[in-house]
Design a protein around this motif. Structure first.
Motif, PDB file in Angstrom:
ATOM      1  N   TRP A 162      -5.133 -13.413  -5.631  1.00  0.00           N
ATOM      2  CA  TRP A 162      -4.764 -12.479  -6.774  1.00  0.00           C
ATOM      3  C   TRP A 162      -5.720 -11.576  -7.218  1.00  0.00           C
ATOM      4  O   TRP A 162      -5.295 -10.591  -7.900  1.00  0.00           O
ATOM      5  N   ASP A 216       7.828 -19.281  -8.177  1.00  0.00           N
ATOM      6  CA  ASP A 216       7.771 -18.307  -8.897  1.00  0.00           C
ATOM      7  C   ASP A 216       6.600 -16.993  -8.774  1.00  0.00           C
ATOM      8  O   ASP A 216       6.471 -16.232  -9.576  1.00  0.00           O
ATOM      9  N   ARG A 217       5.838 -17.422  -7.702  1.00  0.00           N
ATOM     10  CA  ARG A 217       4.681 -16.466  -7.600  1.00  0.00           C
ATOM     11  C   ARG A 217       4.812 -15.746  -6.126  1.00  0.00           C
ATOM     12  O   ARG A 217       5.102 -16.189  -5.172  1.00  0.00           O
ATOM     13  N   THR A 250       3.801 -14.546  -2.683  1.00  0.00           N
ATOM     14  CA  THR A 250       2.557 -15.046  -1.988  1.00  0.00           C
ATOM     15  C   THR A 250       2.342 -13.892  -0.637  1.00  0.00           C
ATOM     16  O   THR A 250       1.212 -13.964   0.053  1.00  0.00           O
ATOM     17  N   GLU A 290      -0.852 -15.263 -12.906  1.00  0.00           N
ATOM     18  CA  GLU A 290       0.310 -16.025 -12.944  1.00  0.00           C
ATOM     19  C   GLU A 290       1.337 -15.347 -12.155  1.00  0.00           C
ATOM     20  O   GLU A 290       2.170 -16.024 -11.836  1.00  0.00           O
ATOM     21  N   ILE A 291       1.244 -14.071 -11.835  1.00  0.00           N
ATOM     22  CA  ILE A 291       2.489 -13.603 -10.839  1.00  0.00           C
ATOM     23  C   ILE A 291       2.052 -13.765  -9.253  1.00  0.00           C
ATOM     24  O   ILE A 291       2.840 -14.090  -8.684  1.00  0.00           O
ATOM     25  N   PHE A 292       0.859 -13.701  -8.877  1.00  0.00           N
ATOM     26  CA  PHE A 292       0.478 -13.813  -7.549  1.00  0.00           C
ATOM     27  C   PHE A 292      -0.265 -15.034  -7.284  1.00  0.00           C
ATOM     28  O   PHE A 292      -1.038 -15.697  -8.044  1.00  0.00           O
ATOM     29  N   ALA A 293       0.285 -15.763  -6.052  1.00  0.00           N
ATOM     30  CA  ALA A 293      -0.352 -17.105  -5.776  1.00  0.00           C
ATOM     31  C   ALA A 293      -1.699 -17.072  -5.391  1.00  0.00           C
ATOM     32  O   ALA A 293      -2.273 -15.968  -5.018  1.00  0.00           O
TER      33      ALA A 293
END
Length: 104
Positions: A31, A88-89, A91, A15-18
């Motif tokens: 990710w 919000d991720r 990249t 969810e945090i990283f693309a």
């Protein structure tokens, strides 16, 4: 991201990283590379924690200074990281870390 790291929440990386995330320090993408790197760090240093010390942001980037503690030898390390985002991720990541110093 740092909260997820400290909770040992590898699932949060998705969810945090693309999907297209690229880590310059690790020279790898996706990710999943974050999950593997976090797990290696925890395996070597089970008490490892990150504390955010400074955060600077503009419309496109975020830069942080953090302190890592909980190394098995009692040392700490300072990390400087810069991130770019798509929505919000995260990249892209650039990072430097200072050689761990023995705690006093």
């Amino acid at each position: 991201m740092y909260e997820a790291f400290n909770r040992r929440d590898t699932a949060a990386a998705k969810e945090i990283f693309a999907d297209s995330f690229y880590s310059h320090p690790l020279k790898t993408s996706g990710w999943e590379c974050v999950q593997r790197a976090w797990q290696r760090m925890w395996d070597q240093h089970p008490a490892l924690k990150v504390t955010l010390k400074d955060l600077v942001a503009d419309d496109q980037r975020v830069a942080t200074r953090t302190e890592m503690g909980g190394f098995v030898d009692g040392s700490t390390a300072t990390m400087l990281e810069m991130f770019t985002f798509d929505g919000d991720r995260i990249t892209e990541l650039w990072g430097l870390s200072a050689k761990p110093q023995a705690s006093s």
